[in-house]
Write a protein that holds these residues in place. Structure first.
Motif, mmCIF file in Angstrom:
data_model
loop_
_atom_site.group_PDB
_atom_site.id
_atom_site.type_symbol
_atom_site.label_atom_id
_atom_site.label_comp_id
_atom_site.label_asym_id
_atom_site.label_seq_id
_atom_site.Cartn_x
_atom_site.Cartn_y
_atom_site.Cartn_z
ATOM 1 N N VAL A 1 0.807 -1.227 0.000
ATOM 2 C CA VAL A 1 0.000 0.000 0.000
ATOM 3 C C VAL A 1 0.839 1.276 0.000
ATOM 4 O O VAL A 1 0.283 2.368 -0.158
ATOM 5 N N ASP A 2 2.165 1.131 0.158
ATOM 6 C CA ASP A 2 3.005 2.339 0.085
ATOM 7 C C ASP A 2 4.471 1.930 -0.019
ATOM 8 O O ASP A 2 4.844 0.802 0.337
ATOM 9 N N SER A 3 5.289 2.856 -0.530
ATOM 10 C CA SER A 3 6.742 2.675 -0.598
ATOM 11 C C SER A 3 7.307 4.043 -0.944
ATOM 12 O O SER A 3 6.530 4.990 -1.152
ATOM 13 N N CYS A 4 8.632 4.170 -1.022
ATOM 14 C CA CYS A 4 9.183 5.531 -1.194
ATOM 15 C C CYS A 4 8.946 6.091 -2.596
ATOM 16 O O CYS A 4 8.943 7.287 -2.792
ATOM 17 N N ARG A 5 8.767 5.231 -3.588
ATOM 18 C CA ARG A 5 8.477 5.586 -4.992
ATOM 19 C C ARG A 5 9.680 6.147 -5.733
ATOM 20 O O ARG A 5 9.596 6.429 -6.932
ATOM 21 N N ALA A 6 10.823 6.371 -5.043
ATOM 22 C CA ALA A 6 11.952 7.053 -5.677
ATOM 23 C C ALA A 6 13.200 6.173 -5.781
ATOM 24 O O ALA A 6 14.075 6.444 -6.590
ATOM 25 N N CYS A 7 13.320 5.143 -4.955
ATOM 26 C CA CYS A 7 14.547 4.324 -4.962
ATOM 27 C C CYS A 7 14.571 3.456 -6.220
ATOM 28 O O CYS A 7 13.556 3.313 -6.906
ATOM 29 N N ARG B 1 -1.655 4.789 -6.397
ATOM 30 C CA ARG B 1 -0.533 4.111 -7.070
ATOM 31 C C ARG B 1 -0.496 2.615 -6.757
ATOM 32 O O ARG B 1 0.098 1.828 -7.480
ATOM 33 N N TYR B 2 -1.117 2.230 -5.626
ATOM 34 C CA TYR B 2 -1.049 0.838 -5.165
ATOM 35 C C TYR B 2 -2.384 0.105 -5.365
ATOM 36 O O TYR B 2 -2.570 -0.995 -4.854
#
Ligand code: NAP
Ligand code: ZN
Ligand code: ZN
Length: 353
Positions: free
Chosen positions: A92-98, A141-142
């Protein structure tokens, strides 16, 4: 104002699941509010409730095979529309940038992915509650699109069981002419059989007894091995290019390595509470590999859902009401599921809060 919603959860490792009330945030600009229709019951829910992996935070509301309808959208959310049938899996979430997030492997986010249940929420002082509940709010996004050709209840188990087996089948070369064995005919296992057969592989099921043999054939397997019959695995030496091991309890990995052909891969997706040793000799003499696979990222999950619509792959399910969850856990624990329990959340919506 956050919403109070009905849920089912556990207050400790030894307590049965019971009704509880949890809070869901108001949709933020990129959020989607979902009325949950169905939630599949994965063995990982049971491992987590029992604290098998030693990391559970209580109270816990499990559930990560979620299908529902969009009921509200944040002011900037544009990927889904009100009324759409959507899915939420483990992420349901993550940093989106790594690099992992940018590659669509959000489960390996370098900042740590947020799982849909029993996970600390980024930038908040709260823990996630899963799909044994009547609604949830998730960043768009998820949120996955459920193809219109899929039955919503039978599609729910694809959100974890489907992606967790599709991903290693793809990754480790399942295709026509390849000999694939699936170990453990439960929720993940039965989807692995359907998916591997749909990809053209010759599929064998390895199960602890002969009880599921007729079902294995119906699901698409051509061969069946009852692993607890004496000499069964010796007779299967050097037969398989790829093994998908979905077993949730302790078992002997060396015996499975013996059934691989040279250059074959034993892909582990089952997560028993106890680890198991592997003897190097059995791997070296045959250039064999033992691999692992953890769910799949958001783009691959959407790809899998679209693939399942095209190839007519959904779960075989037994629908339960929320109040039947403790019995369902008992049956799942003894391998008595044909082949995924799915909770109908209408039963919980009707009862309150
Ligand atoms: P499930 O529906 O309970 O199926 C597990 C099957 O394993 C059982 O039906 C049984 O099959 C077999 N089994 C159980 N104990 C066994 C033992 N001691 N020895 C041999 N076989 C045994 O569970 P599931 O939902 O498919 O999940 C399976 C495992 O995958 C769980 O450990 C779960 O936590 C894990 N998982 C991992 C991921 C990941 O990302 N890697 C994702 C989801 C789930 P038979 O009756 O055919 O013998
Ligand atoms: Zn799962
Ligand atoms: Zn990341």
């Amino acid at each position: 104002m956050p919403k109070q919603v009905s849920a089912y959860g556990a207050r400790s490792a030894n307590a049965p699941l019971e009704p509880m009330t949890i809070e869901r945030r108001d949709p933020e600009p990129r959020d989607v509010e979902i009325e949950i229709l169905y939630c599949g019951i994965c063995h990982s829910d049971l491992h987590k409730v029992r604290n098998d992996w030693g990391s559970t935070h209580y109270p816990i509301v499990p559930g990560h095979e979620i299908v529902g309808r969009v009921t509200a959208l944040g002011s900037e959310a544009s990927r889904h529309r009100k009324g759409d049938l959507v899915g939420v899996g483990c992420l349901v979430d993550s940093c989106r940038a790594c690099p992992a997030c940018r590659a669509g492997h959000e489960m390996f986010c370098e900042q740590g992915a947020t799982i849909s249940f029993d996970s600390p929420e980024k930038g908040r002082n709260t823990w996630t509650y899963g799909g044994y509940s009547t609604s949830m709010v998730v960043d768009e996004r998820y949120v996955l699109r459920i193809p219109t050709g899929l039955d919503p209840a039978k599609a729910a188990p694809l959100l974890c069981g489907g992606i967790t087996t599709y991903s290693p089948l793809h990754q480790f070369g399942c295709k026509p002419g390849v000999s694939v064995a699936v170990i453990g005919l439960g929720g993940l296992g039965h989807l692995a059989v359907k998916l591997a057969a749909s990809m053209g592989a010759e599929v064998t099921v390895m199960s602890t007894s002969r009880a599921k043999e007729p079902d294995a054939n119906r699901l698409g397997a051509r061969h069946f091995i009852a692993t607890r019959e004496s000499g069964a695995l010796d007779a299967a030496r050097a037969q398989f290019d790829l093994i998908i091991d979905t077993v949730s309890g302790p078992h002997d990995l060396d015996a499975l390595v013996g059934t691989l052909r040279n250059f074959g891969t034993l892909a582990l997706v089952g997560l028993p509470a106890q680890g198991a040793p592997v003897d190097a000799t059995g791997l070296i003499f045959g250039d064999k590999r033992v691999a692992g696979s953890n769910i799949g990222g958001i783009p691959e999950t959407q790809e899998m859902l679209d693939y399942c619509e095209e190839h007519n792959v959904v779960a075989d399910i037994e629908t339960i009401f929320a109040g039947q969850i403790n019995d369902a856990y008992v049956r799942m624990d003894r391998g008595d599921v044909r082949y995924r329990f799915v909770m109908d959340l209408a039963s919980l919506r009707d009862s309150g809060p």
